[in-house]
Design a protein around this motif. Structure first.
Motif, mmCIF file in Angstrom:
data_model
loop_
_atom_site.group_PDB
_atom_site.id
_atom_site.type_symbol
_atom_site.label_atom_id
_atom_site.label_comp_id
_atom_site.label_asym_id
_atom_site.label_seq_id
_atom_site.Cartn_x
_atom_site.Cartn_y
_atom_site.Cartn_z
ATOM 1 N N VAL A 7 15.736 -7.787 110.885
ATOM 2 C CA VAL A 7 14.967 -6.932 111.792
ATOM 3 C C VAL A 7 14.803 -5.539 111.194
ATOM 4 N N ALA A 8 15.869 -5.004 110.590
ATOM 5 C CA ALA A 8 15.792 -3.682 109.957
ATOM 6 C C ALA A 8 14.790 -3.690 108.805
ATOM 7 N N GLU A 9 14.740 -4.797 108.059
ATOM 8 C CA GLU A 9 13.759 -4.917 106.974
ATOM 9 C C GLU A 9 12.345 -4.825 107.527
ATOM 10 N N GLN A 10 12.099 -5.491 108.635
ATOM 11 C CA GLN A 10 10.777 -5.429 109.261
ATOM 12 C C GLN A 10 10.454 -3.998 109.686
ATOM 13 N N ASN A 11 11.448 -3.279 110.217
ATOM 14 C CA ASN A 11 11.237 -1.889 110.614
ATOM 15 C C ASN A 11 10.864 -1.030 109.407
ATOM 16 N N ALA A 12 11.577 -1.209 108.301
ATOM 17 C CA ALA A 12 11.281 -0.439 107.076
ATOM 18 C C ALA A 12 9.899 -0.796 106.535
ATOM 19 N N ARG A 13 9.576 -2.084 106.567
ATOM 20 C CA ARG A 13 8.276 -2.542 106.053
ATOM 21 C C ARG A 13 7.130 -1.922 106.857
ATOM 22 N N LYS A 14 7.309 -1.795 108.186
ATOM 23 C CA LYS A 14 6.268 -1.183 109.025
ATOM 24 C C LYS A 14 5.972 0.245 108.597
ATOM 25 N N GLU A 15 6.989 0.931 108.060
ATOM 26 C CA GLU A 15 6.819 2.313 107.604
ATOM 27 C C GLU A 15 6.494 2.387 106.117
ATOM 28 N N GLY A 16 6.241 1.231 105.491
ATOM 29 C CA GLY A 16 5.839 1.194 104.094
ATOM 30 C C GLY A 16 6.967 1.500 103.117
ATOM 31 N N ARG A 17 8.207 1.260 103.521
ATOM 32 C CA ARG A 17 9.344 1.521 102.640
ATOM 33 C C ARG A 17 9.969 0.226 102.161
ATOM 34 N N LYS A 18 10.669 0.304 101.046
ATOM 35 C CA LYS A 18 11.429 -0.827 100.522
ATOM 36 C C LYS A 18 12.930 -0.556 100.606
ATOM 37 N N THR A 19 13.290 0.473 101.339
ATOM 38 C CA THR A 19 14.694 0.822 101.531
ATOM 39 C C THR A 19 15.015 0.787 103.017
ATOM 40 N N ILE A 20 16.049 0.047 103.379
ATOM 41 C CA ILE A 20 16.497 0.017 104.770
ATOM 42 C C ILE A 20 17.380 1.245 104.978
ATOM 43 N N LYS A 21 17.035 2.012 105.992
ATOM 44 C CA LYS A 21 17.791 3.226 106.314
ATOM 45 C C LYS A 21 18.545 3.028 107.623
ATOM 46 N N ALA A 22 19.462 3.943 107.885
ATOM 47 C CA ALA A 22 20.269 3.857 109.113
ATOM 48 C C ALA A 22 19.366 3.788 110.343
ATOM 49 N N ARG A 23 18.278 4.530 110.326
ATOM 50 C CA ARG A 23 17.390 4.527 111.493
ATOM 51 C C ARG A 23 16.762 3.157 111.726
ATOM 52 N N ASP A 24 16.582 2.370 110.658
ATOM 53 C CA ASP A 24 16.039 1.017 110.815
ATOM 54 C C ASP A 24 17.029 0.128 111.553
ATOM 55 N N ILE A 25 18.295 0.317 111.242
ATOM 56 C CA ILE A 25 19.335 -0.447 111.940
ATOM 57 C C ILE A 25 19.370 -0.026 113.401
ATOM 58 N N LYS A 26 19.325 1.284 113.632
ATOM 59 C CA LYS A 26 19.377 1.800 115.010
ATOM 60 C C LYS A 26 18.164 1.377 115.819
#
Length: 97
Positions: free
Chosen positions: A41-60
């Protein structure tokens, strides 16, 4: 694979009961599945923002509903599980409802 000694130590911090190796194994399996779901799910959140790095905010920002459903599904597959682990999942599930 999660370090079983660490999982057992954490479990022992919350009970005076003995903890079987099978209980530790089962909880490790469940925790790994929860980590897998959260990461997906965090990967999907990062992908929506065009990033390839999962950040703490993606987990949250993980989709609470999807995670809730997966955790509840996991807790329902525990018919033959030791009581301690089943009770831990019931507490987590009740907090999500």
């Amino acid at each position: 694979m999660l370090p079983k000694a660490t999982v057992k130590r954490i479990m022992k911090q919350h009970t005076n009961f003995n903890i079987s190796a099978e209980a530790v194994d089962e909880l490790c399996n469940m925790l790994e599945e929860i980590i897998k779901i959260t990461t997906e799910v965090a990967e999907q959140n990062a992908r929506k923002e065009g990033r390839k790095t999962i950040k703490a905010r993606d987990i949250k920002q993980c989709d609470d509903e999807r995670l809730k459903r997966k955790i509840i599904e996991l807790s329902e597959r525990t018919d033959k599980m030791p009581i301690l682990i089943k009770e831990m999942l019931n507490v987590i599930t009740s907090e999500l409802k």
